[in-house]
Structure formats: C-alpha cells, structure tokens
Design a protein around this motif. Structure first.
Motif: not given
Lengths: 119, 137, 98, 119, 137, 98
Positions: D24-41
């Motif tokens: 999902l992050a890849e697809a969002a970046r391809k469309k030009g959106h900024d992406v933050d991803m938080w990894l927890s637990g």
C-alpha cells in the motif's frame, strides 16, 4: 517420570503463549519429568539473546536459561530463526538450533506432546 | 520396528500467519527424521485439513506472483510428492460450496504417485484416534 | 466523507460493524477478509456483505488465495492496491481496521 | 497530493500484514503521496536487518529499502524493538527508531491514517 | 491553535497479545508529542474500551505477580493519572454481567483527579465521529 | 485415557470441539480461555462449559486477569501449573491445542 515435548509456534514478546509454555516446562521439570521445548515460527523469538527487560513485557531470558541449566532441552527452528534475521551468534547460550525433523524425533520419544500452534 | 503415527491437523486459514505453512513443512520433515532415530524407528505423518483449514487447498493460488511467497498449493503438492497421506474434510469442502475440481487433488505434473483424498470428518477423527500424537496447527 | 472499514479476517459477524451507523461507512475486504467476497457458507453469501452499501475486495489478495475476481459476489467491487490508495484519499475521510 | 500515515502493529515474517502495508505504501508513493510508516509491537521485526531470504517468506528488506530511498519515512518503535533484542546496530539503514510520540505527531500532520492493529 | 483529536479504541482482550497494552502506551505518548509539533499544536487523545475490550478494565489483575508483566489495570490507572479521557462501554460491561465495582473507575491512590466513565456506545460513536483519526487496537 | 483439549481463547463455540466424540475428552481453559470459566454473556454461562464432562481452568491465568477462582462456574475445576502437569501425564493420553 515421563517425557513432555512442548512445541511452541506462537509469537513472541507480548504474547503470553511463550510464558505459558515456559511455566509449564518449569512445573514439569520440578516434578522430575524430562522436557523438550521446540520453538518454531514466531516462537523462535524466545531464543534471541539480548532482549532488554521492560516491565511491560515478561522477560523470559533468565527463567529459560535456568531451565536449560537444569536439564531441559530448548531448541529453535533454524530456518524460522534465519528468516527473522537471528543467526547462530544471536542464540541464547545453551539453546539448540536444529531443523524441523528434530521436533518430530523429540515427539517420537515423548510420552506426551503439547503442540501449541495457532497465531 | 517401531513406528509412531503423528496427525498434523490444519484448521486455520492460509496466509494470515504461517501456521498452515509450518504444518506442511513439519509434516514433510518426517522424510528426514530417521537420522535422529534408531534403526527400525520411524514417524508416519498424516496430514488433514478441516474447517476453515480446507481453504488452504484451493487451486490456482498466485501468492508467489503477487507477494513472492511460496503458495500453500505448492506445499501441498510437495507433501503428495513425498508420499504423505493428505486428507481433506468433505463436509467442510461442501459447506464452503466448493467442488472437487476447485481443490488440489494431485501433483501429477510434479510426478507424485498419490493423490489427496476427500473424506468424511469421521475418517479424520479415526486417524486422530489411532495417532500417537496430535499436532493442531 | 465515509469511514473506510477494513476487514482482514474471514468472520461471519463483527460487533463493531453491526453497531456503526448505516450509511456512514464502506467495507474493504483485504487479506483473509476476501474470502467473505467469494466463498459462500452453506449456500449463503457472507452476512458481512449486507452491512454496507459499498463493499470492496482487494484483487491481489483474491488471486493470492486462488480466488478469481469473476467469482466474487455481484455486490462486491474489486480494486487493486492503486485503487485502494484512491479510495483512501478520495472516498474515505477516516479508516478503521477491524 | 496528501500524506498517508500507516501504523503497522501486527507481526512479522510469516504474516501477510506487513506485506499489505508495504504494498500500500508503494502504491501511494507511486501516486505522489507522502508516506510515513510506523512499526510497533511485533511489526518492528520488519526493521531488523539481515533477514535471510527464503521462498517460504516474502522478503521485504529490498522493497522497503527502495521505498525509503524513494522518500518514504519508515520508523520503528524504539522500546518495542529493544524488548525484542533489536538494537540500534540491527536497524536497516535508512530506517528511523523513535519513541511512540513520533507516531502521534505523524498522525497529526497526516491527511489519512491507516492504523493496522490486531494481533 | 490546532488540536487534532485521536480516538484510541480497544476491542481486543488483554494478555493475548500486546495490542491493548500498545493502545495505552501510545495514548499516553500524547503527553510528550508536543516536542515534535509547532507551538499551539497538540494531540487530544480519547481512549475507549468496547466489546471484549472492556475485559481490560477488570480490577485486581495479578499478571505482575504471576508473569512479571505490567497489568492493563496499572496502564489504565496511568492513563487516568495523565488526564486522558477513559470511556468504557456500559452496554458491553452489562453484557458480560459485570458491575461498576468490578471495573477500574479511578486511580485515586495514585493521585488521579479524573475517573473513567461508563457511557453508552452512542457516546463512544460520537467521539469517533468527532475525531480526526481513529486507531483501532 | 482421554484427550486433553486446551482452549486458549474466549470463544463461544469451536467447530472441532463440537465434532469431537462426547466423553472422549476433557477441556482445559488457559490464557484468555479462562474468561469462559468466569464470565457470563447476557446472563448465560459459556456454551463451551457444556461440551465436556470435565472442564478445568488454570488458576494463574484467572488471577492474572482479575478473576478469582471463587467466581468460576461450579462445573469448572481450578488447577495450577503443577496440577496441569499431573493432568497431562495421568489423565490425558493426548492433547489438542485449539
């Protein structure tokens, strides 16, 4: 006295399943039973050394090191560990690292098997 | 000659976690368990899919193309190739509206001699009862 | 804008889904949730499909599991990851992952 | 173009949830959106370097390294990582390691948040 | 002045995984989020327990004595101590046959000024609707 | 000897439990399964308690969750880890973890 093999496939720091498995192993050892413990899947995390102790997590490293010193066999699935980036040098001292057939052989000679699968 | 029978029972769906995958890889490990055992000792695995676990047996899984991860389909075919008895609960297949042609029944193209079997739950129950140990995945 | 409710498991019901205000949300079936889109149980389509006006299912997760987009219930729209990004930004104001 | 913050709390090698989040992050970046991803637990496992690639597991290290190189922010929860024995030197290059308030701040400035909780 | 409201909704049980624990620790992290924000910006958390999640709120949890792990009880009390609004769904508490005296309502002995509130689901629903983001644990 | 069926989640039903041969197994409630022993839902005791002649619950997991052994249903016997080891060796021939 008999032999109990516990297979623990479930995760991980934050899950209480490993706590259950370790407590059961302790109780069985105290009663003089032999105990083999197999860590596979996310359960292999238990074998990773250097887990920092926080109050929010049960810290099992000491308990299980004592268990191993007292004669329990604790062995982690080699492939599952490698896939998670845990290499030989990450293994808690005294733990084994074997391929999956080790678990089947342990079950072969066990009087009782408690296979904890699930997620 | 001492054989221990072990039932590997899968009632979880594929791809949520690696549970069903580990059932397959552990069952297949029975092929090499002899190195840990004495002469004449062996493990006889039987693998059964019940409940939502039958969804592991759907044909044409494309998880390899999409996510780069081995499909459960190819694991089941490997199990057949190594002559592991594969049972699939026919009541559950029917419950989900699936037909035999949607289910992985053979691994002929890999050269497997045996096929999986659609059987009533009672047959799987008997296998559990005659097993020395039951491993529920 | 609607709430996008993501369902990632193959369940028959979900308490929260039952209690959300009708019309305020769409459902997106992902991961094992996609079985709800294509697998009937005892001849019945998943009750989950009746919970929202619009139900989407992720094509990549369908085909990974051996399900063809042609097999999904007529109520369900199939989207890919690209389409999902557009849904998140253009159709949903907020999301809930159940 | 907007900003999407994805919080991924769910495990791990063998779970498809991290795969979902990364795609999902890849697809969002391809469309030009900024992406933050938080990894927890258990999701923090994604940040562990040196995971050996097996066919049985989707190997995400390369995909996510490319994603970071392309401008996505991927940050792991420091306490969750330490509790699992992943220290600073285990972090994949380019990844962040922060306390939990980083995630809230990321949500603050996000147009959309997809918080993937669960087990 | 810009405040973003974030709803932390817990519908999972405690102690199966760390899900509900992480809801609490993340909600409490709103106390220090300002260091990442501009002047006048802030996050306002609201924490709600619904469905099976209300079982996190049972009093007298002994997980610390038994398993050496912080109880959810003490996390909830910490949340109250840091003035986080804690809502518990009263329909669900009733459904499980629980009464208010079995539920963590305050953290007075720690010096908390506020108490948790038993409220109808509709109130929690309104909080979700008025929040900028919803985080379901 | 009976099969020891371990239930580690708070569920209302389980397909496998429903299909095992009556009388062939006992149920052991552990982890979140212990809620079945002490929590009623809409006034009803958990249906799981009716599935086996003998139902056990692990005391350590009860008290961890704020449940007193005195609160459990009269049908349920409370055991600790020690007792569980004895059950595994003396009462159960095999185990299943659901």
């Amino acid at each position: 006295m008999g032999k109990l093999t516990i297979g623990c496939f479930s995760s991980l720091v934050g899950s209480m399943t490993l706590d259950f498995a370790v407590k059961l192993a302790e109780a069985a050892r105290k009663k003089g039973h032999d105990v083999d413990m197999w860590l596979s899947g996310n359960g292999t995390m238990l074998s990773k050394k250097g887990q920092r102790s926080f109050k929010d997590y049960s810290s099992l490293e000491k308990t299980i090191t004592d268990l191993v010193a007292g004669g329990a066999n604790v062995t982690a699935c080699e492939a599952c560990a490698e896939a998670r980036g845990f290499h030989k040098e990450d293994l808690i001292s005294g733990f084994g690292r074997k391929s999956m057939d080790w678990y089947l052989a342990s079950c072969f000679s066990a009087d009782r098997v408690l296979h904890i699968g699930g997620e | 000659m001492s054989i221990k029978k072990m039932a590997f029972i899968v009632d979880k769906m594929p791809y949520k976690s690696e549970t069903s995958r580990l059932a397959l890889t552990h069952a297949i490990a029975s092929q090499t368990v002899e190195i840990h055992l004495e002469d004449g000792e062996n493990v006889e695995p039987v693998l059964a899919f019940i409940g939502a676990g039958v969804l592991n047996c759907l044909k044409n899984q494309k998880a390899s193309e999409v996510y780069g991860v081995t499909t459960l389909e190819s694991h089941i075919q490997n199990a057949l190739l190594t002559d592991i008895k594969v049972l699939i609960c026919e009541e559950d297949v029917k419950k989900y509206g699936l037909t035999e042609d949607q289910i992985i029944m053979d691994a002929e193209e890999l050269g497997a001699d045996i096929t999986s079997e659609l059987v009533p739950f009672s047959t799987i129950m008997s296998e559990m009862e005659s097993s020395d140990h039951i491993l529920f995945f | 804008m609607k709430v996008g409710v993501f369902l990632s498991e193959h369940v028959k019901s979900n308490d929260t889904l039952d209690r959300l205000r009708a019309g305020s949300f769409d459902v997106v079936l992902v991961q094992n949730g996609v079985y709800c889109a294509a697998i009937k149980e005892n001849g019945q389509a998943s009750p989950v499909l009746g919970k929202a006006t619009k139900v989407y299912a992720l094509s990549e997760d369908l085909v990974s599991r051996g399900l063809e987009p042609s097999q999904v219930d007529e109520k369900v729209s199939v989207v890919n990851y690209d389409g999902l990004v557009d849904l998140i930004f253009n159709e949903f104001g907020k999301t809930i992952w159940l």
